[in-house]
Design a protein around this motif. Structure first.
Motif, short mmCIF file in Angstrom:
data_model
loop_
_atom_site.label_atom_id
_atom_site.label_comp_id
_atom_site.label_asym_id
_atom_site.label_seq_id
_atom_site.Cartn_x
_atom_site.Cartn_y
_atom_site.Cartn_z
N ASP A 138 -4.51 3.04 -4.91
CA ASP A 138 -4.30 3.19 -3.47
C ASP A 138 -5.57 2.78 -2.71
O ASP A 138 -5.47 2.15 -1.65
CB ASP A 138 -3.93 4.63 -3.12
CG ASP A 138 -2.51 4.98 -3.52
OD1 ASP A 138 -1.71 4.04 -3.75
OD2 ASP A 138 -2.20 6.18 -3.61
N ARG A 168 -5.79 -1.04 -2.54
CA ARG A 168 -4.78 -1.58 -1.62
C ARG A 168 -5.12 -1.26 -0.17
O ARG A 168 -4.88 -2.06 0.72
CB ARG A 168 -3.39 -1.06 -2.00
CG ARG A 168 -2.85 -1.68 -3.29
CD ARG A 168 -1.44 -1.24 -3.60
NE ARG A 168 -1.39 0.16 -4.01
CZ ARG A 168 -1.52 0.59 -5.27
NH1 ARG A 168 -1.71 -0.30 -6.25
NH2 ARG A 168 -1.45 1.87 -5.56
N TYR A 170 0.82 -1.21 0.00
CA TYR A 170 0.00 0.00 0.00
C TYR A 170 0.86 1.26 0.00
O TYR A 170 0.66 2.17 -0.82
CB TYR A 170 -0.94 0.00 1.21
CG TYR A 170 -1.62 1.33 1.43
CD1 TYR A 170 -2.60 1.77 0.55
CD2 TYR A 170 -1.26 2.15 2.49
CE1 TYR A 170 -3.21 3.00 0.73
CE2 TYR A 170 -1.87 3.37 2.68
CZ TYR A 170 -2.84 3.79 1.80
OH TYR A 170 -3.45 5.01 1.98
#
Length: 147
Positions: free
Chosen positions: A109, A112, A96
Motif C-alpha cells: 500500500d 502504491r 491503490y
C-alpha cells in the motif's frame, strides 16, 4: 494558442526524456508488462482490461513520438499528454484502493500510495517541457493586450 513555443535546452532534454519514457511505457503495455498494466484498469471501466491496456499503450507511443518529433505541435502534444495523465489517474487510485500488485515494485500500500504523488509531477513535466505552460501564459497576456 501557439502550437510552437521556443523552449530551453533543459526543457528539450526533459521533453525528450519524457517522450522516450512514454514510448517505452507504451511498448511495455503491448509486450512484457501487459498483465501488470491490467491491474491498473478499474473494474468499472466498461471494456475488456486487455483492450484498455493495448489502446493506452498505442496512445502512449503516439504521444511520445509526437512530443519528440513534431516540433510545430509540441504544445498540443504537451496538453494531450497532460490530459492523458489526468485520465489514467483513476486507474492508479483504483490500484491503490484495491491493493493490486504490479511491476514487482508496487507490492505494498505504501508503494502504491507514493506512486500517486508522481502523477502530478508527470502532468507538470509534460506541460513545462513542451512549452504548453508558456504558450498558455502568452495567450493570456495576448488576450489582455487585445482587450
Amino acid at each position: 494558442m501557439n502550437t510552437y513555443i521556443k523552449t530551453s535546452l533543459v526543457q528539450n532534454i526533459f521533453r525528450i526524456l519524457l517522450a522516450i519514457f512514454m514510448i517505452y511505457a507504451g511498448f511495455s503495455h503491448l509486450t512484457f508488462n501487459r498483465v501488470d498494466f491490467q491491474a491498473q484498469v478499474p473494474d468499472w471501466v466498461p471494456m475488456e482490461k486487455d483492450l484498455v491496456v493495448i489502446l493506452s499503450g498505442i496512445v502512449e507511443m503516439a504521444l511520445g513520438l509526437g512530443l519528440a518529433l513534431w516540433k510545430n505541435h509540441r504544445v498540443t502534444f504537451g496538453w494531450a499528454l497532460a490530459i492523458f495523465f489526468v485520465l489514467i489517474f483513476p486507474g492508479n487510485i483504483s490500484q491503490y484502493l484495491d491493493g493490486d500488485d504490479a511491476f514487482g515494485a508496487l507490492n505494498s500500500d505504501r508503494a502504491r500510495l507514493i506512486r500517486l504523488f508522481f502523477q502530478p509531477v508527470l502532468i507538470v513535466w509534460a506541460l513545462w517541457s513542451s512549452g504548453a505552460w508558456k504558450a498558455w501564459r502568452q495567450s493570456k497576456k495576448d488576450a489582455q493586450i487585445n482587450k
